[in-house]
Enzyme design. Structure first.
Site, PDB file in Angstrom:
ATOM      1  CE1 TYR A 150      -6.289  75.008 130.181  1.00 46.65           C
ATOM      2  CE2 TYR A 150      -7.252  72.698 129.732  1.00 46.65           C
ATOM      3  CZ  TYR A 150      -7.000  74.004 129.405  1.00 46.65           C
ATOM      4  OH  TYR A 150      -7.181  74.072 128.028  1.00 46.65           O
ATOM      5  CG  ASP A 166      -3.541  79.627 125.635  1.00 47.59           C
ATOM      6  OD1 ASP A 166      -4.029  79.065 126.605  1.00 47.59           O
ATOM      7  OD2 ASP A 166      -2.771  79.335 124.658  1.00 47.59           O
ATOM      8  CG  HIS A 214      -5.312  76.717 123.657  1.00 45.78           C
ATOM      9  ND1 HIS A 214      -5.325  76.792 125.159  1.00 45.78           N
ATOM     10  CD2 HIS A 214      -6.219  75.609 123.535  1.00 45.78           C
ATOM     11  CE1 HIS A 214      -5.835  76.005 125.799  1.00 45.78           C
ATOM     12  NE2 HIS A 214      -6.444  75.185 124.906  1.00 45.78           N
TER      13      HIS A 214
HETATM   14  C1  FNR Z   1      -6.049  71.570 122.588  1.00 46.59           C
HETATM   15  N1  FNR Z   1      -4.960  72.304 123.351  1.00 46.59           N
HETATM   16  C2  FNR Z   1      -4.942  72.142 124.563  1.00 46.59           C
HETATM   17  N2  FNR Z   1      -4.065  72.905 125.341  1.00 46.59           N
HETATM   18  C3  FNR Z   1      -3.995  72.776 126.522  1.00 46.59           C
HETATM   19  O1  FNR Z   1      -3.113  73.697 127.210  1.00 46.59           O
HETATM   20  N3  FNR Z   1      -4.963  72.320 127.296  1.00 46.59           N
HETATM   21  C4  FNR Z   1      -5.815  71.354 126.636  1.00 46.59           C
HETATM   22  O2  FNR Z   1      -6.590  70.656 127.405  1.00 46.59           O
HETATM   23  C5  FNR Z   1      -5.871  71.267 125.324  1.00 46.59           C
HETATM   24  N4  FNR Z   1      -7.004  70.751 124.415  1.00 46.59           N
HETATM   25  C6  FNR Z   1      -6.876  70.838 123.318  1.00 46.59           C
HETATM   26  C7  FNR Z   1      -7.814  69.782 122.486  1.00 46.59           C
HETATM   27  C8  FNR Z   1      -7.890  69.833 121.327  1.00 46.59           C
HETATM   28  C9  FNR Z   1      -8.906  69.262 120.517  1.00 46.59           C
HETATM   29  C10 FNR Z   1      -7.016  70.845 120.439  1.00 46.59           C
HETATM   30  C11 FNR Z   1      -7.085  70.685 119.022  1.00 46.59           C
HETATM   31  C12 FNR Z   1      -6.169  71.538 121.170  1.00 46.59           C
HETATM   32  C13 FNR Z   1      -4.125  73.139 122.469  1.00 46.59           C
HETATM   33  C14 FNR Z   1      -2.843  72.202 122.061  1.00 46.59           C
HETATM   34  O3  FNR Z   1      -2.091  72.167 123.405  1.00 46.59           O
HETATM   35  C15 FNR Z   1      -2.002  73.092 121.027  1.00 46.59           C
HETATM   36  O4  FNR Z   1      -1.829  74.239 121.474  1.00 46.59           O
HETATM   37  C16 FNR Z   1      -2.617  73.123 119.692  1.00 46.59           C
HETATM   38  O5  FNR Z   1      -3.253  72.015 119.333  1.00 46.59           O
HETATM   39  C17 FNR Z   1      -1.532  73.418 118.687  1.00 46.59           C
HETATM   40  O6  FNR Z   1      -1.989  73.509 117.532  1.00 46.59           O
HETATM   41  P1  FNR Z   1      -2.501  72.225 116.187  1.00 46.59           P
HETATM   42  O7  FNR Z   1      -1.143  71.349 116.242  1.00 46.59           O
HETATM   43  O8  FNR Z   1      -3.521  71.646 116.731  1.00 46.59           O
HETATM   44  O9  FNR Z   1      -2.401  73.215 114.924  1.00 46.59           O
END
Ligand code: FNR
Length: 368
Positions: free
Chosen positions: A136, A164, A255
């Site tokens: 980030y 995103d 995401h």
């Molecule tokens: C995320 N995701 C996410 N992405 C990112 O770039 N930085 C982050 O800090 C987070 N944190 C995060 C926390 C939680 C609890 C979830 C469920 C997701 C998004 C993650 O990288 C990814 O895009 C999705 O989780 C993919 O979808 P599924 O496999 O959870 O359905």
């Protein structure tokens, strides 16, 4: 009367157990998605619209699931994607995922907002184990530069810049749970005025820079030799722009449905992107990854047939870790390997290089 681990027969089973055993606030943070959660549901539904066109009589005695991602050899074409706040689900946090990834020779993407420190997660890896960094971008570019260069020095093999999330989505389940304890040493907690009334996600994300733009990409390319991948690209125009910007890959992702509700699923976007890249001769210029809603090995196979290099999986490993710790993560990964080996046989492919668009029928996707 929680089911024993051996009674989890697929990745979805872990979710049901986790829902019962996790603290309400932790469950709300992991399971929530933006607004009406339509995109999160669509992430699953989209895979259900793709059917197989298997080939028979292919001698499928020996199956090889291995592939490479950004130059690293892995046992199976998925990676553990970045998910923040691992200690909400397990007191040890992200290092549990590190150990599971090691055992199965898959890559772990380390989140900026991990509960464990970055160094703890790198230290938990064994020699030669591949990890990537999810970034980030901080409003303070000096902090960002320090994080990136430290990750490179510690051996990270890829920089995934999340694009995103200029503002964190509104996850109402999370907001309602009146999140009160971040329980982590995330970078944002230093100096920021953290507002805890808006749920866990918003409490920790105020440092993210909404002014981030394509103009910043050359700067990132200048501060690191790690391959740079944009995580959260959602249409073919931006994939082509990423290609011309000189980055090494994109993750077609919404995401996990946690940002823009009514974003399309990654697999749907992939079906839009690949034919255009092939038409323009750009298909080998970028590695294309997909995440969101991947729960079955058939989902992985579909994504590879459509041209993805690999897929990211998020919540299932959080749920497995929350419910059963490392043995849960281990079993979840093994289940995927077993499922994938069997399904590769059933569609008539011995290895992932044989996966191609003629093996899937995508007429059910709404783009047609
Ligand atoms: C995320 N995701 C996410 N992405 C990112 O770039 N930085 C982050 O800090 C987070 N944190 C995060 C926390 C939680 C609890 C979830 C469920 C997701 C998004 C993650 O990288 C990814 O895009 C999705 O989780 C993919 O979808 P599924 O496999 O959870 O359905």
């Amino acid at each position: 009367n929680m089911p024993i681990l051996e009674q989890c027969y697929n990745l979805l089973d872990f979710e049901a157990v986790a829902k019962n055993v996790m603290k309400r606030t932790a469950w709300a943070y992991y399971s929530s998605a933006a607004d009406d959660e339509i995109t999160m549901r669509e992430n699953r539904n989209a895979y259900h619209k793709i059917w197989f066109r298997p080939r028979v009589l292919q001698d499928v005695t020996d199956i090889d699931l291995s592939t490479t991602m950004l130059g690293t050899k892995v046992d199976i074409p998925f990676y553990v994607t970045a998910t923040a706040l691992g200690k909400l689900g397990n007191p040890e946090g992200e290092v549990v995922l590190t150990r599971g990834a090691r055992k199965h020779n898959v890559i772990q993407m380390i989140p900026t907002l991990a509960s464990c420190s970055f160094d703890e997660i790198v230290d938990a890896a064994e020699d030669g184990q591949c990890q990537w960094l999810q970034l980030y971008v901080n409003k303070n570019r000096d902090i960002t530069k320090r994080i990136v260069q430290h990750a490179e020095k510690r051996g990270c093999k890829g920089l995934f810049i999340t694009v995103d999330a200029p503002q964190l989505g509104r996850r109402e389940k999370d907001m309602r749970s009146k999140f009160s304890d971040v329980g982590s040493n995330v970078q944002s907690s230093s100096g920021d005025n953290v507002d805890r009334s808006q749920g866990a996600a918003r409490a920790i994300s105020s440092f993210i820079d909404p002014s981030l733009s394509w103009k910043d990409i050359p700067w990132f390319l200048s501060i690191t030799k790690m391959p740079i991948i944009l995580k959260g690209v959602q249409c073919v125009e931006d994939v082509i722009r990423a290609c011309h910007a000189g980055v090494h890959g994109v993750v077609l992702s919404n995401h996990g449905g946690r940002q823009l509700d009514f974003a399309r699923s990654g697999i749907e976007v992939l079906a839009e992107v690949m034919p255009v890249l092939r038409e323009r001769g750009l298909e080998n210029k970028l590695e294309i990854f997909v995440d969101g809603g991947v729960r079955r090995a058939t989902d992985i196979i579909k994504a590879l047939c459509l041209g993805a290099k690999g897929v990211g999986i998020g919540r299932p490993f959080l749920y497995a870790m929350s419910a059963y710790g490392l043995p849960g993560v281990d079993r979840a990964m093994q289940l995927l390997k077993d499922e994938m080996e069997m399904n590769m046989r059933l569609i008539g492919c011995q290895n992932v290089t044989q996966l191609n668009p003629s093996l899937v029928d995508t007429r059910g996707l709404s783009m047609h």
